[in-house]
Design an enzyme around this catalytic site. Structure first.
Site, mmCIF file in Angstrom:
data_model
loop_
_atom_site.group_PDB
_atom_site.id
_atom_site.type_symbol
_atom_site.label_atom_id
_atom_site.label_comp_id
_atom_site.label_asym_id
_atom_site.label_seq_id
_atom_site.Cartn_x
_atom_site.Cartn_y
_atom_site.Cartn_z
ATOM 1 N N GLY A 1 0.804 -1.095 -0.044
ATOM 2 C CA GLY A 1 -0.029 0.253 0.144
ATOM 3 C C GLY A 1 0.718 1.286 -0.076
ATOM 4 C CB SER A 30 -0.326 3.739 -4.544
ATOM 5 O OG SER A 30 -1.643 3.012 -3.662
ATOM 6 N NE ARG A 31 -5.153 5.422 -2.240
ATOM 7 C CZ ARG A 31 -6.018 4.874 -1.642
ATOM 8 N NH1 ARG A 31 -6.642 5.681 -0.505
ATOM 9 N NH2 ARG A 31 -6.637 3.618 -1.418
ATOM 10 C CE1 TYR A 43 -8.241 -0.019 9.878
ATOM 11 C CE2 TYR A 43 -8.631 1.015 11.950
ATOM 12 C CZ TYR A 43 -7.847 0.863 10.898
ATOM 13 O OH TYR A 43 -6.952 1.677 10.827
ATOM 14 C CE LYS A 92 -5.142 -1.599 10.672
ATOM 15 N NZ LYS A 92 -4.034 -1.548 9.791
ATOM 16 C CB ILE A 130 -2.170 9.555 10.267
ATOM 17 C CG1 ILE A 130 -1.911 8.537 11.421
ATOM 18 C CG2 ILE A 130 -0.880 10.125 9.517
ATOM 19 C CD1 ILE A 130 -0.930 9.165 12.601
ATOM 20 C CG ASN A 169 1.118 1.345 4.922
ATOM 21 O OD1 ASN A 169 0.674 2.187 5.951
ATOM 22 N ND2 ASN A 169 0.498 1.565 3.808
ATOM 23 C CG ASP A 183 -6.088 -8.574 -3.482
ATOM 24 O OD1 ASP A 183 -5.959 -7.777 -2.515
ATOM 25 O OD2 ASP A 183 -7.135 -8.870 -4.091
HETATM 26 P P1 NDP Z 1 -5.075 4.939 2.449
HETATM 27 O O1 NDP Z 1 -6.570 4.798 2.703
HETATM 28 O O2 NDP Z 1 -4.672 6.384 2.340
HETATM 29 O O3 NDP Z 1 -4.210 4.051 1.565
HETATM 30 C C1 NDP Z 1 -4.413 2.670 2.060
HETATM 31 C C2 NDP Z 1 -3.353 1.870 1.091
HETATM 32 O O4 NDP Z 1 -3.648 0.378 1.048
HETATM 33 C C3 NDP Z 1 -3.222 2.304 -0.443
HETATM 34 O O5 NDP Z 1 -1.997 2.268 -0.922
HETATM 35 C C4 NDP Z 1 -4.330 1.323 -1.101
HETATM 36 O O6 NDP Z 1 -3.763 0.786 -2.485
HETATM 37 C C5 NDP Z 1 -3.779 -0.056 -0.213
HETATM 38 N N1 NDP Z 1 -4.653 -1.220 -0.186
HETATM 39 C C6 NDP Z 1 -5.658 -1.149 0.173
HETATM 40 N N2 NDP Z 1 -6.127 -2.514 -0.074
HETATM 41 C C7 NDP Z 1 -5.265 -3.362 -0.734
HETATM 42 C C8 NDP Z 1 -5.212 -4.707 -0.845
HETATM 43 N N3 NDP Z 1 -6.161 -5.620 -1.008
HETATM 44 N N4 NDP Z 1 -4.030 -4.921 -1.471
HETATM 45 C C9 NDP Z 1 -3.003 -4.263 -1.432
HETATM 46 N N5 NDP Z 1 -2.928 -2.815 -1.285
HETATM 47 C C10 NDP Z 1 -4.209 -2.516 -0.865
HETATM 48 O O7 NDP Z 1 -4.719 4.500 4.103
HETATM 49 P P2 NDP Z 1 -3.661 5.288 5.128
HETATM 50 O O8 NDP Z 1 -2.367 5.692 4.624
HETATM 51 O O9 NDP Z 1 -4.472 6.074 6.057
HETATM 52 O O10 NDP Z 1 -3.310 3.884 6.420
HETATM 53 C C11 NDP Z 1 -2.213 3.092 5.905
HETATM 54 C C12 NDP Z 1 -2.416 2.063 7.121
HETATM 55 O O11 NDP Z 1 -2.215 2.667 8.504
HETATM 56 C C13 NDP Z 1 -3.466 1.260 7.111
HETATM 57 O O12 NDP Z 1 -3.050 -0.146 7.710
HETATM 58 C C14 NDP Z 1 -4.504 2.092 8.147
HETATM 59 O O13 NDP Z 1 -4.894 0.952 8.806
HETATM 60 C C15 NDP Z 1 -3.312 2.342 9.311
HETATM 61 N N6 NDP Z 1 -3.703 3.459 10.266
HETATM 62 C C16 NDP Z 1 -4.162 4.663 9.657
HETATM 63 C C17 NDP Z 1 -4.462 5.734 10.469
HETATM 64 C C18 NDP Z 1 -4.748 7.102 9.949
HETATM 65 O O14 NDP Z 1 -5.453 7.661 10.735
HETATM 66 N N7 NDP Z 1 -4.932 7.311 8.430
HETATM 67 C C19 NDP Z 1 -4.499 5.519 11.938
HETATM 68 C C20 NDP Z 1 -4.100 4.253 12.173
HETATM 69 C C21 NDP Z 1 -3.665 3.284 11.397
HETATM 70 P P3 NDP Z 1 -4.703 1.568 -3.772
HETATM 71 O O15 NDP Z 1 -4.435 2.849 -3.629
HETATM 72 O O16 NDP Z 1 -4.021 1.116 -4.967
HETATM 73 O O17 NDP Z 1 -5.832 1.215 -3.435
#
Ligand code: NDP
Length: 247
Positions: free
Chosen positions: A12, A14-15, A155, A159, A188, A90, A63
């Site tokens: 993950g 990419s974002r 979720y 976690k 975040i 991640n 995936d």
């Molecule tokens: P985003 O929603 O911004 O990004 C999620 C990432 O996961 C994307 O790169 C997406 O890829 C990828 N992804 C989703 N499903 C799949 C899959 N089946 N296979 C491979 N890649 C996948 O998430 P965040 O950056 O906010 O979060 C990152 C991590 O941190 C997560 O595990 C989240 O639970 C955790 N987290 C986030 C918090 C927050 O406040 N943001 C707080 C606590 C934990 P694509 O773009 O190609 O779909």
């Protein structure tokens, strides 16, 4: 003899937090493989801009909920680079709603991506890391895995599961010098939290001792520590990166 350039895999990438981790590890000198699932354009833009700065960043489609896709991705990295030194689990998703409205599909989708996905990636990198007699696995959990949260039964269970996975795997792999640690981010600023309205954001920030959300880079800094030789005697730990929320 020239030192071997170490290889990191960030799921993950990419974002959001994953993108910040990709950038930080590339800056730290790793060859970085990021994965995307649905966003190839964003992934390509990130790798092109970092490679133009002289970094070594590649993206592959994976995936993490599919064992076949994970194995294909790991095989591709091993073919290209011959090793994997760091895995950052991640990638994650949310499908929030109260238990009474949560469908079995909502539960399965979140558990299959967040927890089973992390398991599949750990299993796929364990063999090459065991042969190397070294490795780092860094799992991105959440403070809701420590404290729970109404509306996030699926979720938060995924976690909390990542914390159990971290501690058990740290014990299994320690004899091979593979360190497994966990980060529990709080609030975040990413796409995942962009869904919140202004009132919800303020309510969250007010509860945080540091009175603000974090930037993704502030999580990436802690990943950098766990990936670095400075953390050579740290395993099985969970560090909250949450501005003091979960004290
Ligand atoms: P985003 O929603 O911004 O990004 C999620 C990432 O996961 C994307 O790169 C997406 O890829 C990828 N992804 C989703 N499903 C799949 C899959 N089946 N296979 C491979 N890649 C996948 O998430 P965040 O950056 O906010 O979060 C990152 C991590 O941190 C997560 O595990 C989240 O639970 C955790 N987290 C986030 C918090 C927050 O406040 N943001 C707080 C606590 C934990 P694509 O773009 O190609 O779909």
């Amino acid at each position: 003899m020239e030192a071997v350039q170490k290889v990191a895999l960030v799921t993950g990438g990419s974002r959001g937090i994953g993108e910040a981790i990709v950038k930080r590890l590339a800056q730290d000198g790793f060859i970085v493989f990021g994965t995307y699932n649905n966003n190839p354009d964003k992934a390509t833009a990130i790798s092109e801009s970092l490679n133009a700065e002289g970094k070594s960043v590649h993206f592959i489609k994976m995936d993490i909920a599919s064992a076949e896709s994970v194995q294909q991705g790991i095989d591709e990295i091993l073919t290209k680079s011959g090793r994997i030194d760091v895995l950052v689990n991640n990638a994650g998703i949310t499908k929030d709603t109260l238990l009474m409205r949560m469908t079995e599909q909502d539960w399965d989708d979140v558990l299959n991506t967040n927890l089973k996905g992390a398991f599949l990636c750990c299993k796929a990198v364990a063999r090459p890391m065991m042969s190397q007699r070294s490795g780092r696995i860094i799992n991105i959990s959440s403070i809701v895995g420590l404290r729970g949260n109404a509306g996030q039964v699926n979720y938060s269970s995924s976690k909390s599961g990542m914390i159990g996975l971290t501690k058990s795997l740290a014990q299994e792999l320690a004899s091979r010098n593979i360190l497994v640690n966990c980060i529990a981010p709080g609030y975040i600023e990413t796409d995942m939290t962009e869904k919140l309205n202004e009132d919800q954001r303020k309510a969250f920030s007010d509860k945080i001792p540091l009175k603000r959300a974090a930037k993704p880079e502030e999580v990436a800094q802690v990943v950098s520590f766990f990936a670095h030789s400075d953390s050579s005697y740290v395993t099985g730990q969970v560090i909250a990166v949450d501005g003091g929320l979960a004290m």
